[in-house]
Design a protein around this motif. Structure first.
Motif: not given
Length: 118
Positions: A100-118
């Motif tokens: 979504v524009e104007d939101q932080p990019p998603y980064l992969w979190d290997e420990d939780s196996q989920t995508w997170k935003q900064e």
């Protein structure tokens, strides 16, 4: 200029070298030139950019590998949980959410196996 990937004995890309057209009129001539110059036998021609990616599917990248069976370069595996698809791209176990524009990019979190935003 033509570009060549220097490969380890295990087909890991160690470096990328540029060679003048005169010394690399063909892939074989480029490999012979580099083998003599660097005293190293393992080289494969690579493209320099995505626009030239018809050569071995994609440009070689340091840390990636060369697959001699399929004659393609594969980028380095980004995370242990990701798998290689039929197009030799690394795929996460969970699809990345839509950006979504104007939101932080998603980064992969290997420990939780989920995508997170900064």
């Amino acid at each position: 200029m033509k570009y060549f990937a220097k490969l380890s004995n295990e087909n890991v890309v160690l470096n990328i070298h540029a060679v003048s057209e005169g010394n690399a009129a063909t892939e074989e001539k480029g490999i012979a030139f580099l083998s003599t110059l660097h005293k190293w036998p393992h080289w494969k021609q690579t493209s320099h950019s995505k626009s030239e990616s018809d050569l071995r599917l994609r440009p070689a990248s340091v840390g990636g590998t060369y697959d001699p069976v399929n004659d393609v370069f594969i980028h380095e595996k980004p995370f242990p949980s990701w798998t290689l698809d039929d197009n030799f791209d690394w795929i996460p176990p969970v699809a990345m959410p839509t950006y979504v524009e104007d939101q932080p990019p998603y980064l992969w979190d290997e420990d939780s196996q989920t995508w997170k935003q900064e």
